[in-house]
Scaffold this motif. Structure first.
Motif, PDB file in Angstrom:
ATOM      1  N   GLY A  51       0.796  -1.221   0.000  1.00  0.00           N
ATOM      2  CA  GLY A  51       0.000   0.000   0.000  1.00  0.00           C
ATOM      3  C   GLY A  51       0.826   1.266   0.000  1.00  0.00           C
ATOM      4  N   GLY A  52       2.025   1.218  -0.599  1.00  0.00           N
ATOM      5  CA  GLY A  52       2.882   2.401  -0.680  1.00  0.00           C
ATOM      6  C   GLY A  52       3.775   2.613   0.529  1.00  0.00           C
ATOM      7  N   TYR A  53       3.750   1.698   1.480  1.00  0.00           N
ATOM      8  CA  TYR A  53       4.579   1.805   2.675  1.00  0.00           C
ATOM      9  C   TYR A  53       5.513   0.612   2.781  1.00  0.00           C
ATOM     10  CZ  TYR A  53       1.578   5.545   4.356  1.00  0.00           C
ATOM     11  OH  TYR A  53       0.904   6.719   4.484  1.00  0.00           O
ATOM     12  N   ASP A  54       6.713   0.836   3.306  1.00  0.00           N
ATOM     13  CA  ASP A  54       7.645  -0.244   3.577  1.00  0.00           C
ATOM     14  C   ASP A  54       7.245  -0.844   4.922  1.00  0.00           C
ATOM     15  OD1 ASP A  54      10.479   1.607   2.252  1.00  0.00           O
ATOM     16  OD2 ASP A  54       8.907   0.466   1.251  1.00  0.00           O
ATOM     17  N   VAL A  55       6.769  -2.069   4.887  1.00  0.00           N
ATOM     18  CA  VAL A  55       6.192  -2.717   6.061  1.00  0.00           C
ATOM     19  C   VAL A  55       7.150  -3.784   6.587  1.00  0.00           C
ATOM     20  CG1 VAL A  55       4.227  -4.048   6.928  1.00  0.00           C
ATOM     21  CG2 VAL A  55       3.869  -2.297   5.158  1.00  0.00           C
ATOM     22  N   LYS A  56       7.541  -3.652   7.851  1.00  0.00           N
ATOM     23  CA  LYS A  56       8.436  -4.623   8.494  1.00  0.00           C
ATOM     24  C   LYS A  56       7.633  -5.775   9.068  1.00  0.00           C
ATOM     25  CE  LYS A  56      11.844  -1.198   9.913  1.00  0.00           C
ATOM     26  NZ  LYS A  56      12.574  -0.640  11.057  1.00  0.00           N
ATOM     27  N   ARG A  57       8.361  -6.864   9.404  1.00  0.00           N
ATOM     28  CA  ARG A  57       7.820  -8.035  10.097  1.00  0.00           C
ATOM     29  C   ARG A  57       6.713  -8.741   9.298  1.00  0.00           C
ATOM     30  NH1 ARG A  57       6.705  -4.525  14.592  1.00  0.00           N
ATOM     31  NH2 ARG A  57       4.736  -5.613  14.762  1.00  0.00           N
ATOM     32  N   VAL A  58       6.938  -8.919   8.002  1.00  0.00           N
ATOM     33  CA  VAL A  58       6.006  -9.672   7.166  1.00  0.00           C
ATOM     34  C   VAL A  58       6.544 -11.096   7.048  1.00  0.00           C
ATOM     35  CG1 VAL A  58       4.935  -9.878   4.888  1.00  0.00           C
ATOM     36  CG2 VAL A  58       5.376  -7.608   5.865  1.00  0.00           C
ATOM     37  N   MET A  59       5.746 -12.064   7.486  1.00  0.00           N
ATOM     38  CA  MET A  59       6.175 -13.458   7.435  1.00  0.00           C
ATOM     39  C   MET A  59       5.763 -14.080   6.099  1.00  0.00           C
ATOM     40  SD  MET A  59       5.490 -16.613  10.030  1.00  0.00           S
ATOM     41  CE  MET A  59       4.068 -17.436   9.370  1.00  0.00           C
ATOM     42  N   ILE A  60       6.685 -14.817   5.496  1.00  0.00           N
ATOM     43  CA  ILE A  60       6.402 -15.563   4.276  1.00  0.00           C
ATOM     44  C   ILE A  60       6.076 -16.989   4.707  1.00  0.00           C
ATOM     45  CG2 ILE A  60       7.259 -16.285   2.020  1.00  0.00           C
ATOM     46  CD1 ILE A  60       7.122 -13.197   2.457  1.00  0.00           C
ATOM     47  N   ASP A  61       4.866 -17.445   4.380  1.00  0.00           N
ATOM     48  CA  ASP A  61       4.396 -18.752   4.839  1.00  0.00           C
ATOM     49  C   ASP A  61       3.855 -19.558   3.664  1.00  0.00           C
ATOM     50  OD1 ASP A  61       3.349 -20.954   6.107  1.00  0.00           O
ATOM     51  OD2 ASP A  61       1.890 -19.840   7.301  1.00  0.00           O
ATOM     52  N   GLN A  62       4.637 -20.529   3.227  1.00  0.00           N
ATOM     53  CA  GLN A  62       4.234 -21.360   2.089  1.00  0.00           C
ATOM     54  C   GLN A  62       3.015 -22.223   2.395  1.00  0.00           C
ATOM     55  OE1 GLN A  62       7.479 -23.580   0.346  1.00  0.00           O
ATOM     56  NE2 GLN A  62       8.917 -21.968   0.834  1.00  0.00           N
ATOM     57  N   GLY A  63       2.636 -22.331   3.659  1.00  0.00           N
ATOM     58  CA  GLY A  63       1.501 -23.171   4.028  1.00  0.00           C
ATOM     59  C   GLY A  63       0.195 -22.413   4.167  1.00  0.00           C
ATOM     60  N   SER A  64       0.240 -21.088   4.157  1.00  0.00           N
ATOM     61  CA  SER A  64      -0.973 -20.298   4.338  1.00  0.00           C
ATOM     62  C   SER A  64      -1.740 -20.186   3.016  1.00  0.00           C
ATOM     63  CB  SER A  64      -0.621 -18.897   4.847  1.00  0.00           C
ATOM     64  OG  SER A  64      -1.796 -18.133   5.014  1.00  0.00           O
ATOM     65  N   VAL A  65      -3.038 -20.453   3.061  1.00  0.00           N
ATOM     66  CA  VAL A  65      -3.847 -20.394   1.838  1.00  0.00           C
ATOM     67  C   VAL A  65      -4.447 -19.011   1.602  1.00  0.00           C
ATOM     68  CG1 VAL A  65      -4.369 -22.853   1.824  1.00  0.00           C
ATOM     69  CG2 VAL A  65      -5.899 -21.280   3.012  1.00  0.00           C
ATOM     70  N   VAL A  66      -4.185 -18.061   2.519  1.00  0.00           N
ATOM     71  CA  VAL A  66      -4.634 -16.680   2.350  1.00  0.00           C
ATOM     72  C   VAL A  66      -3.504 -15.742   2.761  1.00  0.00           C
ATOM     73  CG1 VAL A  66      -7.110 -17.127   2.667  1.00  0.00           C
ATOM     74  CG2 VAL A  66      -5.689 -16.633   4.651  1.00  0.00           C
ATOM     75  N   ASP A  67      -3.598 -14.498   2.310  1.00  0.00           N
ATOM     76  CA  ASP A  67      -2.689 -13.446   2.753  1.00  0.00           C
ATOM     77  C   ASP A  67      -3.399 -12.726   3.898  1.00  0.00           C
ATOM     78  OD1 ASP A  67      -0.763 -14.019   0.752  1.00  0.00           O
ATOM     79  OD2 ASP A  67      -1.956 -12.895  -0.694  1.00  0.00           O
ATOM     80  N   ILE A  68      -2.721 -12.589   5.034  1.00  0.00           N
ATOM     81  CA  ILE A  68      -3.323 -12.094   6.270  1.00  0.00           C
ATOM     82  C   ILE A  68      -2.734 -10.743   6.645  1.00  0.00           C
ATOM     83  CG2 ILE A  68      -3.528 -12.541   8.773  1.00  0.00           C
ATOM     84  CD1 ILE A  68      -5.123 -14.536   7.210  1.00  0.00           C
ATOM     85  N   MET A  69      -3.587  -9.883   7.194  1.00  0.00           N
ATOM     86  CA  MET A  69      -3.135  -8.616   7.760  1.00  0.00           C
ATOM     87  C   MET A  69      -3.612  -8.559   9.209  1.00  0.00           C
ATOM     88  SD  MET A  69      -3.924  -4.667   6.637  1.00  0.00           S
ATOM     89  CE  MET A  69      -3.190  -4.897   5.024  1.00  0.00           C
TER      90      MET A  69
END
Length: 149
Positions: A51-69
């Motif tokens: 969304g135009g911001y550099d966001v820290k602490r984003v986890m990459i999870d190959q097992g998640s079936v959705v993108d979560i906020m």
């Protein structure tokens, strides 16, 4: 700029307005292994432009079936309930509990020169992460995450 994993850290701000012309490239080299203890099995945590911001602490999870906020990012982006669209399917948390999402929102996520619109499911539960990028994002961009780095 190469983005590698970031330890979970307390920070005065998890968001920074993106600098014009700065590209985030999600990639790894042997230099990124320096300082890690092998075998390495920590979560892959990165900074992404959302969304135009550099966001820290984003986890990459190959097992998640959705993108979560999570709530910290939701509030940090000044999103309001009226910005959300309905999402009625319950999710299962890491603890195995049912979580009813607050809604869904579509936001741009930039990696390198690629900008893709992704649907984030908003959940109001505690997490040390600001967001989880799962299979939808991974399949859209085609990257392969590396637990080695």
């Amino acid at each position: 700029m190469s983005v590698s994993r970031y330890p979970i850290e307390e920070s005065s701000s998890m968001l920074k307005k993106a600098k014009i012309g700065t590209l985030f490239v999600l990639g790894f080299s042997d230099e990124d292994k320096v300082g890690t203890i092998q075998p390495h099995d920590d979560a892959l945590v990165v900074t992404l432009r959302i969304g135009g911001y550099d966001v820290k602490r984003v986890m990459i999870d190959q097992g998640s079936v959705v993108d979560i906020m999570y709530p910290d990012l939701y509030r940090g982006l000044n999103l309001k309930p009226e910005n959300l669209i309905a999402y009625s399917s319950p999710l299962v948390s890491f603890e195995g509990k049912m979580v009813v999402p607050k809604g869904q929102i579509r936001l741009p996520v930039q990696t390198g020169t690629d900008v893709v619109e992704m649907d984030f499911i908003i959940v109001d539960v505690f997490s040390p992460y600001t967001a989880i990028m799962g299979k939808p994002w991974l399949h859209t961009l085609g990257p392969v995450s590396s637990t080695l780095h």
